[in-house]
Design a protein around this motif. Structure first.
Motif, mmCIF file in Angstrom:
data_model
loop_
_atom_site.group_PDB
_atom_site.id
_atom_site.type_symbol
_atom_site.label_atom_id
_atom_site.label_comp_id
_atom_site.label_asym_id
_atom_site.label_seq_id
_atom_site.Cartn_x
_atom_site.Cartn_y
_atom_site.Cartn_z
ATOM 1 N N LEU A 175 0.806 -1.565 0.010
ATOM 2 C CA LEU A 175 -0.154 0.159 0.042
ATOM 3 C C LEU A 175 0.803 1.548 0.037
ATOM 4 O O LEU A 175 1.032 2.579 -1.027
ATOM 5 N N LYS A 178 2.003 1.706 -3.563
ATOM 6 C CA LYS A 178 1.106 1.449 -4.906
ATOM 7 C C LYS A 178 1.553 0.513 -5.051
ATOM 8 O O LYS A 178 1.207 0.889 -7.242
ATOM 9 N N LYS A 180 0.422 -1.914 -7.852
ATOM 10 C CA LYS A 180 -0.023 -2.322 -9.201
ATOM 11 C C LYS A 180 -0.562 -3.927 -8.426
ATOM 12 O O LYS A 180 -1.782 -4.451 -8.820
ATOM 13 N N CYS A 238 -8.844 -0.533 0.161
ATOM 14 C CA CYS A 238 -8.313 0.327 -0.430
ATOM 15 C C CYS A 238 -8.148 0.140 -1.815
ATOM 16 O O CYS A 238 -6.729 0.992 -2.246
ATOM 17 N N TYR A 240 -8.360 -2.630 -4.505
ATOM 18 C CA TYR A 240 -7.982 -3.786 -4.515
ATOM 19 C C TYR A 240 -9.117 -4.378 -5.196
ATOM 20 O O TYR A 240 -10.054 -4.810 -4.789
ATOM 21 N N ARG A 262 -5.543 -7.331 -7.126
ATOM 22 C CA ARG A 262 -5.019 -6.273 -8.354
ATOM 23 C C ARG A 262 -5.337 -5.216 -7.840
ATOM 24 O O ARG A 262 -6.691 -4.872 -7.911
ATOM 25 N N TYR A 263 -5.007 -3.982 -8.149
ATOM 26 C CA TYR A 263 -5.616 -2.581 -7.785
ATOM 27 C C TYR A 263 -6.431 -2.175 -9.371
ATOM 28 O O TYR A 263 -5.949 -2.258 -10.179
ATOM 29 N N THR A 264 -7.171 -1.500 -8.658
ATOM 30 C CA THR A 264 -8.106 -0.891 -10.338
ATOM 31 C C THR A 264 -8.489 0.893 -9.792
ATOM 32 O O THR A 264 -8.901 1.283 -10.245
ATOM 33 N N GLY A 265 -8.079 0.683 -7.943
ATOM 34 C CA GLY A 265 -8.470 2.006 -7.218
ATOM 35 C C GLY A 265 -10.010 2.220 -7.079
ATOM 36 O O GLY A 265 -10.426 3.768 -6.322
ATOM 37 N N LYS A 267 -12.488 1.945 -4.423
ATOM 38 C CA LYS A 267 -12.574 1.342 -3.329
ATOM 39 C C LYS A 267 -13.773 1.321 -2.274
ATOM 40 O O LYS A 267 -14.707 2.142 -2.237
#
Length: 302
Positions: A175, A178, A180, A238, A240, A262-265, A267
């Motif tokens: 986190l 940042k 991905k 957060c 993901y 997997r980060y998607t943005g 929240k």
């Protein structure tokens, strides 16, 4: 046919023996047998014992989840950075480098490990193999988050059997950096179980659900289950997308839960609310500020 010609006709082409070994052992294409011998996964004779077979199967199965992430992140010539926490003997890091990073020609792997002899051995092996884009650091996961010589951002964070709160530290690292993607296989977990034991009497008087962790063995198992559920909710809160599955069959390892984030943005507010409700329900409020530093402050407010 002359003896020399007959002998030549029966000889195997160069490299066939190595290929035969690779096929028999079910190795991935391009896998260096010399590397597996150096890691003591293979014996000098190229044999694979049962314990090593389990280790290799776990790492290979994990690689199947990580490779698509690397393919996606390395598009457009991006040099991928990967942090492997609780690296141990760095089986995962070395095999990732051998199968992917070596041919890619760019990108870097950092192995984080607290045991100095293992770090020194990994540093030597990387030098011997000319794996120049591997770096090994003798420190805890928590310490690695704040050192100034590490990159400010990482693409992928992995933690294979990082014990107890080291997996939480790996999430905090991801986190902070940042990341991905995060690929986590939690190991032994004691922190939540300890909290459940401390509040057991009060919980038994309050709710029949406390019967789920009244006996010590159930306390341990419930603590492990709750820990991973909270981790998944935290990651979703957060930004993901989280998938939870088995790493390999249970006959190979009891520590078998695989969390891929997997980060998607995006929240998820609902996940944040559920996490907070579970902390309250199980008497784990003391963990809020310790384990969830990136949690939205408004969600932690009473």
């Amino acid at each position: 046919m002359a003896k020399a010609d007959k002998k030549q006709a029966t000889q195997k082409p160069a490299g066939t023996g190595v290929q035969d070994i690779a096929t028999q052992l079910g190795l991935k294409p391009g896998q260096s047998i010399d590397l597996l011998k150096a890691l003591h996964i293979l014996t000098r004779e190229g044999k694979l014992n049962q314990d090593s077979r389990r280790k290799l199967k776990q790492v290979y199965h994990l690689y199947q989840f990580i490779e698509p992430l690397l393919n996606e992140l390395s598009k457009d010539g991006h040099a991928v950075t990967l942090a492997d926490h609780g690296a141990g003997k760095s089986y995962l890091g070395f095999i990732l480098y051998d199968l992917y990073f070596k041919a890619l020609g760019q990108g870097k792997i950092y192995g984080i490990e607290t045991r100095a002899p293992l770090v020194e051995a990994s540093q030597k092996l990387a030098a011997d193999l000319a794996f120049d884009r591997m770096e090994f650091l003798n420190m805890s996961v928590a310490e690695s988050t704040h050192v100034d010589f590490m990159p400010s951002q990482f693409d992928v964070v992995t933690a294979l059997h990082a014990c107890d709160t080291a997996t939480d530290d790996a999430i905090a690292f991801g986190l902070e950096k940042k990341a991905k993607a995060m690929v986590l296989v939690p190991c032994c977990q004691a922190e939540v179980a300890a909290c459940l034991r401390q509040t057991k009497a009060m919980s038994l008087s309050r709710t029949p659900l406390a019967e789920l962790w009244r006996h010590p063995i159930h306390t341990r198992e419930m603590g492990s289950q709750i820990t991973n559920v909270l981790r998944c909710l935290y990651l979703e809160a957060c930004g993901y997308q989280v998938t939870v599955t088995e790493l390999v069959g249970w006959e190979h390892s009891m520590k078998n839960e695989l969390i891929v984030a997997r980060y998607t943005g995006q929240k998820k507010r609902n996940s944040a609310q559920r996490l907070r409700q579970l902390l309250a329900e199980f008497g784990l409020a003391s963990l809020e500020g310790v384990r969830y530093p990136h949690f939205p402050k408004e969600e932690l407010a009473a």
